[in-house]
Design a protein around this motif. Structure first.
Motif, PDB file in Angstrom:
ATOM      1  N   ASP A   1       9.747   8.309  -1.373  1.00 34.58           N
ATOM      2  CA  ASP A   1      10.351   8.706  -2.413  1.00 34.58           C
ATOM      3  C   ASP A   1       9.662   9.653  -3.113  1.00 34.58           C
ATOM      4  O   ASP A   1       9.935   9.957  -4.457  1.00 34.58           O
ATOM      5  CB  ASP A   1      10.034   7.398  -3.388  1.00 34.58           C
ATOM      6  CG  ASP A   1       8.812   6.899  -3.591  1.00 34.58           C
ATOM      7  OD1 ASP A   1       7.692   7.746  -2.880  1.00 34.58           O
ATOM      8  OD2 ASP A   1       8.155   6.092  -4.232  1.00 34.58           O
ATOM      9  N   VAL A   2       9.127  10.710  -2.259  1.00 34.89           N
ATOM     10  CA  VAL A   2       8.854  12.166  -2.697  1.00 34.89           C
ATOM     11  C   VAL A   2       9.546  13.068  -1.880  1.00 34.89           C
ATOM     12  O   VAL A   2       9.844  13.026  -0.867  1.00 34.89           O
ATOM     13  CB  VAL A   2       7.024  12.306  -2.523  1.00 34.89           C
ATOM     14  CG1 VAL A   2       6.704  13.452  -2.551  1.00 34.89           C
ATOM     15  CG2 VAL A   2       6.245  11.348  -3.276  1.00 34.89           C
TER      16      VAL A   2
ATOM     17  N   HIS B   1       3.503   9.789  -9.463  1.00 38.30           N
ATOM     18  CA  HIS B   1       4.171   8.997  -8.309  1.00 38.30           C
ATOM     19  C   HIS B   1       3.892   7.624  -8.564  1.00 38.30           C
ATOM     20  O   HIS B   1       5.011   7.043  -8.481  1.00 38.30           O
ATOM     21  CB  HIS B   1       3.353   9.289  -7.033  1.00 38.30           C
ATOM     22  CG  HIS B   1       3.968   8.630  -5.837  1.00 38.30           C
ATOM     23  ND1 HIS B   1       3.297   7.752  -5.002  1.00 38.30           N
ATOM     24  CD2 HIS B   1       5.081   8.713  -5.390  1.00 38.30           C
ATOM     25  CE1 HIS B   1       4.130   7.112  -4.340  1.00 38.30           C
ATOM     26  NE2 HIS B   1       5.300   7.630  -4.330  1.00 38.30           N
ATOM     27  N   ALA B   2       2.791   7.117  -9.054  1.00 33.71           N
ATOM     28  CA  ALA B   2       2.689   5.776  -9.508  1.00 33.71           C
ATOM     29  C   ALA B   2       3.739   5.213 -10.654  1.00 33.71           C
ATOM     30  O   ALA B   2       4.341   4.184 -10.425  1.00 33.71           O
ATOM     31  CB  ALA B   2       1.358   5.351  -9.933  1.00 33.71           C
ATOM     32  N   ALA B   3       3.924   5.990 -11.369  1.00 33.55           N
ATOM     33  CA  ALA B   3       4.998   5.903 -12.529  1.00 33.55           C
ATOM     34  C   ALA B   3       6.309   5.899 -12.021  1.00 33.55           C
ATOM     35  O   ALA B   3       7.189   5.107 -12.303  1.00 33.55           O
ATOM     36  CB  ALA B   3       4.964   7.074 -13.386  1.00 33.55           C
ATOM     37  N   ALA B   4       6.644   6.948 -11.174  1.00 32.22           N
ATOM     38  CA  ALA B   4       8.010   7.012 -10.685  1.00 32.22           C
ATOM     39  C   ALA B   4       8.379   5.844  -9.718  1.00 32.22           C
ATOM     40  O   ALA B   4       9.421   5.061  -9.863  1.00 32.22           O
ATOM     41  CB  ALA B   4       8.007   8.207  -9.643  1.00 32.22           C
ATOM     42  N   ARG B   5       7.328   5.190  -8.847  1.00 33.00           N
ATOM     43  CA  ARG B   5       7.438   4.149  -7.946  1.00 33.00           C
ATOM     44  C   ARG B   5       7.624   2.807  -8.721  1.00 33.00           C
ATOM     45  O   ARG B   5       8.424   2.082  -8.364  1.00 33.00           O
ATOM     46  CB  ARG B   5       6.192   4.106  -6.936  1.00 33.00           C
ATOM     47  CG  ARG B   5       6.425   2.866  -6.007  1.00 33.00           C
ATOM     48  CD  ARG B   5       5.401   2.952  -5.012  1.00 33.00           C
ATOM     49  NE  ARG B   5       6.213   4.144  -3.981  1.00 33.00           N
ATOM     50  CZ  ARG B   5       5.480   4.312  -2.780  1.00 33.00           C
ATOM     51  NH1 ARG B   5       4.687   3.654  -2.294  1.00 33.00           N
ATOM     52  NH2 ARG B   5       6.146   5.209  -1.788  1.00 33.00           N
TER      53      ARG B   5
ATOM     54  N   ALA C   1      -0.367  19.572 -11.651  1.00 37.87           N
ATOM     55  CA  ALA C   1       0.280  18.380 -12.274  1.00 37.87           C
ATOM     56  C   ALA C   1      -0.567  17.164 -11.969  1.00 37.87           C
ATOM     57  O   ALA C   1      -1.192  17.239 -10.688  1.00 37.87           O
ATOM     58  CB  ALA C   1       1.791  18.616 -11.984  1.00 37.87           C
ATOM     59  N   PRO C   2      -0.651  16.094 -12.518  1.00 37.21           N
ATOM     60  CA  PRO C   2      -1.096  14.673 -12.412  1.00 37.21           C
ATOM     61  C   PRO C   2      -0.347  14.057 -11.276  1.00 37.21           C
ATOM     62  O   PRO C   2       0.196  12.832 -11.722  1.00 37.21           O
ATOM     63  CB  PRO C   2      -1.217  14.128 -13.544  1.00 37.21           C
ATOM     64  CG  PRO C   2      -0.127  14.655 -14.200  1.00 37.21           C
ATOM     65  CD  PRO C   2      -0.125  15.995 -13.979  1.00 37.21           C
TER      66      PRO C   2
END
Length: 387
Positions: free
Chosen positions: A223-224, A184-188, A178-179
């Motif tokens: 946030d992970v 993570h950047a999108a989620a944050r 997975a990228p």
């Protein structure tokens, strides 16, 4: 009166005609004399004397069962140690052990979402994630495989205050990664949690096998959330959720898959702890497993069989129809190799495949046997097996 079993018999007949029947086939301790290229024992530790002794020692001290849910009598000092060790090994803040990886995904996704939350899930995520989404009571959006832009759109257009993005780290059939950094950047950017299932990455991905999130520098982020199983590289049984202590406390307080389940058996916990010791003592194990996977993919490619470059230990050989994949698995067994055979609904229609799994302990002789088996698959008479 209507026979209440008639519809089940009819459905079984239809599955049989479509090549989709599944049957339990008990094996011997030595895999019926076949080379094991089907199991998830990626590091070859399931028969390791250190793990056997770890399980036996735990059984002698703590007994065969945990005796209750973890909130009653099912948390022993052994469980607390395993919670800590798993978190330390992956670089995560805190850990919580479950009795299976399946329940760890149910616990994390359902326990950290709920009504008023959007859950964004990759379309080829594992069935345990799919079921967790269904049980979450959240609104669920399924995005195309590894499509970060689609994830960003789903998060940006949501009406819900809270959101959760969930993905396999290494996907269980195609074996691709997975990228994670982009996800993570999108989620944050949109105030969402990112849940990463490390089932097929733990013990394989990264220089020391600490998992895909650790390799991407994400394991310690607040946030992970990581989920994992102990039954693959760690050659035991069980699962875990690794996350910020606030989230772990939330699951202890409210997570139904944790609260209402019996704790992991002490022998499984003892074996998993011994596996962590073994990996730390031999940090070259993950690289050896990855090297074997690459060799397997090269063999398939040499024989004009459709495969994919593996990110970890999973190597698919795509054959199309279920009956063709079943026959190909039989051909491999006839030539001395046990391989996996995946058919719908485990894979999309038209993508039935053999799933080869690498082990760090696979030898050159084993790879020669695999080449002979896949040569027979590729050259079998009748309909081409790779078109």
């Amino acid at each position: 009166m209507t026979d209440p079993l008639a519809r089940f018999r009819a459905a079984a007949r239809r599955r049989d005609e479509a090549g989709l029947r599944r049957r339990l086939r008990p094996r011997t301790a030595d895999h019926d004399g076949l080379i094991d290229l089907a199991s998830n024992d990626y590091l070859g530790l399931s028969r390791d004397p250190r793990l056997v002794e770890g399980a036996v020692a735990a059984a002698r001290e703590w007994g065969t069962g945990s005796t209750g849910s973890r909130l009653v009598t099912g948390t022993t000092e052994l469980h607390a140690e395993l919670d800590r060790r798993l978190a330390a090994f992956t670089g995560s803040p805190a850990g919580l052990t479950f009795s299976s990886g399946y329940l760890a995904n149910l616990g994390a996704v359902a326990g950290l979402s709920g009504a008023g939350t959007l859950v964004v899930s990759d379309q080829v995520n594992h069935a345990s994630i799919v079921d967790a989404c269904r049980l979450s009571r959240a609104r669920v959006t399924i995005t195309p495989h590894r499509d970060v832009a689609a994830v960003e759109r789903a998060l940006a257009e949501r009406d819900e205050e809270h959101a959760l993005v969930v993905t396999d780290a290494v996907f269980s059939v195609d074996g691709d990664l997975a990228p994670l950094t982009a996800l993570h950047a999108a989620a944050r950017a949109h105030g969402a949690l990112l849940v990463i299932d490390e089932a097929h990455a733990l013990g394989i991905v990264g220089d020391e096998g600490r998992g895909a999130a650790h390799a991407a520098g994400l394991a310690a982020e607040p946030d992970v959330v990581l989920t994992l199983t102990l039954s693959k590289s760690l050659a035991a049984q069980g699962g875990a959720v690794l996350a910020d202590p606030v989230l772990i406390d939330t699951l202890v307080d409210t997570g139904r898959a944790f609260i209402f389940d019996t704790g992991l058996t002490p022998p499984a916990a003892g074996a998993a702890l011994a596996a962590l010791d073994a990996i730390e003592a031999d940090p070259g194990l993950p690289a050896r497993a990855r090297a074997v996977a690459l060799r397997m993919a090269e063999i398939a490619t040499d024989l004009n069989l459709e495969t994919a470059t593996p990110a970890a230990a999973v190597v698919p050989v795509f054959l199309g129809e279920p009956q063709i994949a079943l026959r190909a698995a039989e051909i491999c067994a006839e030539h001395g190799a046990r391989v996996g055979c995946f058919r719908p609904p485990s894979v999309p229609k038209g993508r039935a495949c053999l799933r080869l799994t690498a082990r760090a302990s696979v030898t050159e002789s084993d790879l020669t046997t695999l080449r002979t088996a896949l040569t027979a698959v590729s050259g079998s008479t009748g309909r081409s097996l790779h078109t």
